[in-house]
Design a protein around this motif. Structure first.
Motif, mmCIF file in Angstrom:
data_model
loop_
_atom_site.group_PDB
_atom_site.id
_atom_site.type_symbol
_atom_site.label_atom_id
_atom_site.label_comp_id
_atom_site.label_asym_id
_atom_site.label_seq_id
_atom_site.Cartn_x
_atom_site.Cartn_y
_atom_site.Cartn_z
ATOM 1 N N LYS A 106 -5.386 9.679 -7.577
ATOM 2 C CA LYS A 106 -6.687 9.082 -7.256
ATOM 3 C C LYS A 106 -7.833 10.014 -7.640
ATOM 4 O O LYS A 106 -8.873 9.569 -8.141
ATOM 5 C CB LYS A 106 -6.748 8.745 -5.778
ATOM 6 N N VAL A 136 -6.572 2.967 -5.501
ATOM 7 C CA VAL A 136 -5.216 2.826 -4.975
ATOM 8 C C VAL A 136 -4.209 3.291 -6.022
ATOM 9 O O VAL A 136 -4.342 2.976 -7.210
ATOM 10 C CB VAL A 136 -4.925 1.360 -4.583
ATOM 11 N N ASP A 157 -0.192 3.063 -5.868
ATOM 12 C CA ASP A 157 1.022 2.700 -5.145
ATOM 13 C C ASP A 157 2.231 3.487 -5.661
ATOM 14 O O ASP A 157 2.209 4.011 -6.788
ATOM 15 C CB ASP A 157 1.302 1.203 -5.300
ATOM 16 N N ASN A 164 -3.138 1.438 -11.390
ATOM 17 C CA ASN A 164 -2.184 1.030 -10.354
ATOM 18 C C ASN A 164 -1.293 -0.116 -10.817
ATOM 19 O O ASN A 164 -1.013 -1.047 -10.081
ATOM 20 C CB ASN A 164 -2.924 0.632 -9.071
ATOM 21 N N ALA A 187 -8.244 4.389 3.995
ATOM 22 C CA ALA A 187 -7.267 4.642 2.938
ATOM 23 C C ALA A 187 -6.093 5.409 3.509
ATOM 24 O O ALA A 187 -6.240 6.196 4.435
ATOM 25 C CB ALA A 187 -7.911 5.450 1.825
#
Length: 225
Positions: free
Chosen positions: A156, A174, A176, A196, A214
């Protein structure tokens, strides 16, 4: 310049349990191993020039499953943020810590107790990615594609830099588990080509009791079971 594919490691036992692993030697769970296998199917279709990784075992396991036939170059610059006293604790418990809202709203000011400053994490991660991108471009040419396997907050921070965002905005991004984010660096600006990307629409399903905070460390991903 070359194109880097930022690969987050697959889901770990700590992600599944809602804990902040930090630099602990946590390993992939069954879901994480399956994620690594699936992302490997896509990555192996590409002519990858180099594979660089955080030295932590969850990243190395991800690459051993995803790209077993390629050598993986470890680099401490891609290691997880040093969360200090936060490491290993449940995220639900950490959410009650007075430092939590600062991590959410003003991460550039955060220095984890007995740990690393988030600004320091961001600077060394960006420096590492740009260093490798320059080396790979010089050796393999501007069409080269390479992989860097790292962690949620690290990725990030790299993306925020590429987008020209202040670090205080990086919680809007984000990353993942087992996702791919592609950045192409050029002499004048980076281009964020993918963000992402998981190849699985389940990742767009929000987790139960989703809120505005977050997940520190990156979390288990949307739609995780």
């Amino acid at each position: 310049m070359a194109t880097v594919l930022l690969l987050r490691h697959g889901r770990t036992t700590a992600n599944a349990a809602g804990g902040l692993a930090g630099r602990q030697p946590v390993e992939l769970d069954d879901t994480g191993r399956d994620q690594a296998a699936r992302v490997g199917e896509r990555l192996r279709k590409l002519p990858l020039a180099e594979v660089v990784t955080s030295p932590l075992i969850r990243c190395r396991q991800t690459l051993e499953i995803a790209l077993p036939d390629l050598a993986h170059q470890p680099d401490e610059g891609l290691i997880e943020c040093g969360y200090g006293d936060w490491e290993g604790r449940p995220l639900k418990e950490l959410a009650k810590d007075p430092l939590w809202p600062v991590v959410q709203q003003h991460p550039s000011a955060v220095v984890f107790p007995n740990g690393e400053a988030m600004a320091e994490m961001s600077a060394r991660a960006v420096k590492t990615i740009r260093k490798w991108d320059d080396l790979i471009t010089k050796e393999h040419g501007p069409e080269a594609v390479w992989v860097a396997c790292s962690h949620g907050d690290v990725i990030k921070a790299i993306v925020a830099d590429a987008l020209g965002l202040h670090l205080d905005q990086f919680q809007r991004i984000v990353a993942d588990p087992a996702s791919i984010t592609a950045i192409r660096y050029t002499p004048t600006r980076p281009f964020v080509v993918r963000l992402n990307e998981t190849g699985d629409l389940a990742s767009v399903v929000p987790p139960k009791q989703a809120d505005s905070d977050a997940a520190v460390g990156g979390g288990a991903g949307g739609g995780a079971v």
